[in-house]
Design an enzyme around this catalytic site. Structure first.
Site, PDB file in Angstrom:
ATOM      1  N   GLU A 295      -7.339  14.267   1.383  1.00  0.00           N
ATOM      2  CA  GLU A 295      -6.956  14.752   2.702  1.00  0.00           C
ATOM      3  C   GLU A 295      -5.554  15.350   2.571  1.00  0.00           C
ATOM      4  O   GLU A 295      -4.650  14.680   2.059  1.00  0.00           O
ATOM      5  CB  GLU A 295      -6.945  13.587   3.710  1.00  0.00           C
ATOM      6  CG  GLU A 295      -6.566  14.071   5.079  1.00  0.00           C
ATOM      7  CD  GLU A 295      -6.594  12.972   6.152  1.00  0.00           C
ATOM      8  OE1 GLU A 295      -6.950  11.825   5.824  1.00  0.00           O
ATOM      9  OE2 GLU A 295      -6.245  13.292   7.292  1.00  0.00           O
TER      10      GLU A 295
ATOM     11  N   ARG B 236      -9.533   0.471  -5.813  1.00  0.00           N
ATOM     12  CA  ARG B 236      -8.316   1.287  -5.762  1.00  0.00           C
ATOM     13  C   ARG B 236      -7.325   0.812  -6.802  1.00  0.00           C
ATOM     14  O   ARG B 236      -7.323  -0.365  -7.170  1.00  0.00           O
ATOM     15  CB  ARG B 236      -7.598   1.110  -4.416  1.00  0.00           C
ATOM     16  CG  ARG B 236      -8.304   1.548  -3.217  1.00  0.00           C
ATOM     17  CD  ARG B 236      -7.463   1.200  -1.999  1.00  0.00           C
ATOM     18  NE  ARG B 236      -6.485   2.230  -1.703  1.00  0.00           N
ATOM     19  CZ  ARG B 236      -6.781   3.378  -1.100  1.00  0.00           C
ATOM     20  NH1 ARG B 236      -8.018   3.634  -0.734  1.00  0.00           N
ATOM     21  NH2 ARG B 236      -5.857   4.267  -0.855  1.00  0.00           N
TER      22      ARG B 236
ATOM     23  N   LYS C  35      -0.380   6.581   1.816  1.00  0.00           N
ATOM     24  CA  LYS C  35       0.281   7.834   2.189  1.00  0.00           C
ATOM     25  C   LYS C  35       1.134   7.648   3.440  1.00  0.00           C
ATOM     26  O   LYS C  35       2.173   8.287   3.569  1.00  0.00           O
ATOM     27  CB  LYS C  35      -0.754   8.928   2.408  1.00  0.00           C
ATOM     28  CG  LYS C  35      -1.047   9.684   1.118  1.00  0.00           C
ATOM     29  CD  LYS C  35      -1.855  10.925   1.378  1.00  0.00           C
ATOM     30  CE  LYS C  35      -3.320  10.610   1.348  1.00  0.00           C
ATOM     31  NZ  LYS C  35      -4.191  11.750   1.495  1.00  0.00           N
TER      32      LYS C  35
HETATM   33  P1  ATP Z   1      -4.109   6.565   1.376  1.00  0.00           P
HETATM   34  O1  ATP Z   1      -4.780   5.299   1.740  1.00  0.00           O
HETATM   35  O2  ATP Z   1      -3.021   6.453   0.381  1.00  0.00           O
HETATM   36  O3  ATP Z   1      -3.708   7.393   2.566  1.00  0.00           O
HETATM   37  P2  ATP Z   1      -6.550   7.977   1.090  1.00  0.00           P
HETATM   38  O4  ATP Z   1      -7.661   7.261   0.453  1.00  0.00           O
HETATM   39  O5  ATP Z   1      -6.600   8.164   2.545  1.00  0.00           O
HETATM   40  O6  ATP Z   1      -5.197   7.389   0.579  1.00  0.00           O
HETATM   41  P3  ATP Z   1      -7.339  10.571   0.312  1.00  0.00           P
HETATM   42  O7  ATP Z   1      -6.555  11.804   0.292  1.00  0.00           O
HETATM   43  O8  ATP Z   1      -8.420  10.443   1.303  1.00  0.00           O
HETATM   44  O9  ATP Z   1      -6.322   9.396   0.442  1.00  0.00           O
HETATM   45  O10 ATP Z   1      -7.896  10.253  -1.143  1.00  0.00           O
HETATM   46  C1  ATP Z   1      -8.625  11.161  -1.934  1.00  0.00           C
HETATM   47  C2  ATP Z   1      -9.408  10.396  -2.944  1.00  0.00           C
HETATM   48  O11 ATP Z   1      -8.554   9.599  -3.753  1.00  0.00           O
HETATM   49  C3  ATP Z   1     -10.397   9.458  -2.281  1.00  0.00           C
HETATM   50  O12 ATP Z   1     -11.638   9.560  -2.943  1.00  0.00           O
HETATM   51  C4  ATP Z   1      -9.789   8.104  -2.464  1.00  0.00           C
HETATM   52  O13 ATP Z   1     -10.758   7.114  -2.540  1.00  0.00           O
HETATM   53  C5  ATP Z   1      -9.006   8.267  -3.762  1.00  0.00           C
HETATM   54  N1  ATP Z   1      -7.864   7.355  -3.779  1.00  0.00           N
HETATM   55  C6  ATP Z   1      -6.877   7.265  -2.873  1.00  0.00           C
HETATM   56  N2  ATP Z   1      -6.031   6.276  -3.177  1.00  0.00           N
HETATM   57  C7  ATP Z   1      -6.491   5.713  -4.319  1.00  0.00           C
HETATM   58  C8  ATP Z   1      -6.066   4.627  -5.140  1.00  0.00           C
HETATM   59  N3  ATP Z   1      -4.966   3.919  -4.852  1.00  0.00           N
HETATM   60  N4  ATP Z   1      -6.796   4.344  -6.238  1.00  0.00           N
HETATM   61  C9  ATP Z   1      -7.894   5.054  -6.549  1.00  0.00           C
HETATM   62  N5  ATP Z   1      -8.355   6.076  -5.814  1.00  0.00           N
HETATM   63  C10 ATP Z   1      -7.667   6.410  -4.706  1.00  0.00           C
HETATM   64 MG    MG Z   2      -8.732   9.047   3.114  1.00  0.00          MG
END
Ligand code: ATP
Ligand code: MG
Length: 563
Positions: free
Chosen positions: A35, A262, A272
């Site tokens: 995102e 994660r 984020k």
């Molecule tokens: P955050 O919780 O930090 O805001 P998010 O999951 O909302 O992160 P996205 O931009 O939606 O962030 O993530 C893109 C991809 O990266 C998704 O498939 C998500 O599952 C993966 N991802 C995000 N954070 C992690 C993490 N700490 N470890 C592994 N994969 C991750």
């Molecule tokens: Mg997300």
């Protein structure tokens, strides 16, 4: 670093192997779906290396798809930064760059299909009522009073939602599934909400209804022909809805969602929202501050793509949650830099040494190896003259035998140069050492003359040729291993645990002259010190280096001493 050439298997690769063997799939297509509401962090690297790595190894494809259904928080700066970071890791999406917003029209048409089949309805409960009707983990929910609307009425209302006749929050489109499901995600989840007045970075003001992530994601995957949709464990409970969507529309493709855990890392935060807070409240100097766990931050800090991939390989892919030790990450970058970083000499805390028996008008250009174990990295010329700098901490007036550096009346070897002996210490009126006077031993380069046994080897820089540099000593951003957990436990803000020692800036360092030629991002080992890289601010007369990582893991020890 032989591991990188031979990726270890994991449960996801085993599923893919089986799918290909059984004929369930004939190709492998993955995607990385960030995102664009912030910069990518080390956790994202885990997902990138997994998705793009699988595509590479199975001769498949990996799409980059911006999951941009939340226009208020997203923007083009993030879209561009994300592309930079994925490229930096060494991956290419070729022409397969997509936005979920590319599919807004398809998503709308599939919503019409659901309505026509009696599988979606327009609901007018307000937020509070919706919560109340939803029930809890223990209590089933109740059907919304709007649930039994006719197809015609739903089509009419949804059309009016789309054409902007209703205000934000007054109506939503919901799936009609089961308000008594034990899985709350299946209790008639929202598919569309109304958002007036936002300008989407891709679609502008074209839409005033926006699809929810959980509805958008399976359809985007299906439209792109994704075979394995890999996501993190928090989506496990959403999988029944992912499957429900694809089972109830005529999209003709059903990717398999597979969840993995994660990455959580010690001494930092990875959400984020929290990273945004660190930037917007000025706790750090922007998203690419070298203390940040963002890919832009660690790149500026001097981490390499090879180190990041090695790290991802070592942490592996599983379903078990845990918190990875910072040493694991640091060891990966140490291992890579040990091999690739040329050696240089830099004095961070200078003490002037005058070599009294060396001709004052003489300069020698010594030829020094760039890497002690790797001849192919060549040599460089380093000037030597009668005035040099050594580290303050490499000299003591008196010391016992354990001190392997320079002591008054004794001798030490200058790295790749002569042996010197300290004859005299010059002090100011306050008893501070101003400089020391030494004599050098001619013919001592490369071997110890008879009867002379230097205590050790220290680094040095010519005082007349050396260049003044700013050196930024970075350390871990947080003072405690688990700032999030600690903040919860002690009912404080996670920012209360930021480390006061995360940055020390030294402005009077002296580095060997060849370092002025460094380009931002170039890495070096400053001998006996640490690995450093030229900062983005380096150049145009400024000499600025960032400490990437210390030579050894000295952190645990320092911490015990109470810092
Ligand atoms: P955050 O919780 O930090 O805001 P998010 O999951 O909302 O992160 P996205 O931009 O939606 O962030 O993530 C893109 C991809 O990266 C998704 O498939 C998500 O599952 C993966 N991802 C995000 N954070 C992690 C993490 N700490 N470890 C592994 N994969 C991750
Ligand atoms: Mg997300």
């Amino acid at each position: 670093m032989s591991e990188t050439t031979n990726p270890p298997t994991n449960f996801i690769r085993q599923i893919i192997d089986e799918d290909l063997r059984s004929g369930k799939r004939t190709n492998v297509a993955t995607r990385f779906p960030p995102e664009p509401n912030g910069y990518l962090h080390i956790g994202h690297a885990k997902s990138i290396v997994l998705n793009f790595g699988i595509a590479e190894d199975y001769n498949g494809t990996c799409n980059l798809r911006f999951d941009d259904t939340n226009p208020g928080k997203e923007n083009m700066e993030f879209v561009e930064a994300i592309q930079r970071d994925v490229k930096w890791l060494g991956y290419s999406w070729d022409e397969r760059l997509y936005y979920a917003s590319n599919y807004f029209q398809n998503l709308y048409e599939f919503a019409l299909e659901l309505i026509k089949n009696g599988k979606a309805y327009v609901c007018e409960l307000n937020a509070e009522q919706t919560r109340e009707y939803r029930g809890t983990l223990k209590e089933p929910g109740k059907d919304s009073p709007y649930r039994s609307r006719s197809v015609a009425e739903n089509l009419d209302l949804f059309e009016k939602m789309k054409s902007g006749e209703f205000e934000d929050g007054t109506k939503v489109l919901r799936a009609k599934i089961d308000m008594t499901s034990p899985n709350i995600n299946m209790r008639d989840p929202v598919l569309y909400r109304i958002r007036h007045g936002v300008i989407h970075h891709q679609t502008g003001a074209e839409w005033c209804i926006y699809p929810m992530y959980d509805y958008t994601h399976p359809i985007s995957d299906a439209l792109e022909g994704i075979t394995h949709s890999l996501c993190t464990l928090e989506f496990e409970d959403h999988r029944p809805f992912y499957d429900w969507v694809l089972d109830n529309i005529s999209v003709g493709c059903h990717p398999q969602q597979i969840e993995f855990s994660r990455l959580n890392l010690e001494y930092t935060v990875m959400s984020k929202r929290k990273l945004t807070q660190l930037v917007s409240e000025g706790f750090v100097n922007g998203w690419d501050d070298p203390r940040m766990p963002t890919l832009a931050g660690i790149r500026r800090r001097g981490y390499t793509p090879a180190a990041m991939k090695l790290f991802c390989q070592r942490i592996g892919i599983t379903k078990s949650e845990g918190i990875v030790e910072m040493e694991l990450l640091e060891n990966c970058v140490r291992e890579d830099l040990n091999i690739i970083a040329p050696r240089r000499m830099a004095v961070l805390d200078p003490l002037k040494v005058v070599i009294t028996n060396y001709p004052a008008d003489q300069v020698e250009q010594l030829t020094l190896p760039n890497h002690p174990q790797d001849e192919s990295m060549g040599t460089r010329l380093v000037p030597f003259c009668n005035e040099i700098y050594i580290e303050q901490e490499d000299f003591l007036e008196e010391a016992n035998k354990k001190y392997k550096r320079l002591v008054k009346g004794d001798c030490v070897r200058l790295r790749n140069a002569y042996i010197i002996q300290c004859d005299e210490v010059v002090k100011d009126d306050y008893d501070n050492i101003v400089e020391i006077h030494c004599s050098y031993i001619p013919d001592s380069i490369g071997s110890n003359p008879e009867g002379i046994k230097p205590r050790g080897v220290i680094h040095w820089v010519s005082a007349r040729h050396g260049v003044v540099a700013e050196v930024r000593l970075y350390d871990r951003l947080f003072a405690v291993a688990a700032p999030d957990a600690m903040a919860n436990k002690e009912d404080k803000a996670f920012t209360d645990y930021l480390s006061p020692d995360s940055l020390h800036t030294l402005t009077h360092c002296v580095v060997e002259p060849s370092l002025t030629d460094a380009q931002p991002g170039d890495s070096y080992q400053f001998e006996r010190q640490a690995y450093f890289c030229a900062d983005l601010d380096h150049g145009n007369g400024k000499v600025v280096f960032n400490r990437t990582v210390t030579l050894r893991d000295t952190w645990a020890k320092i911490e015990q001493k109470g810092r």
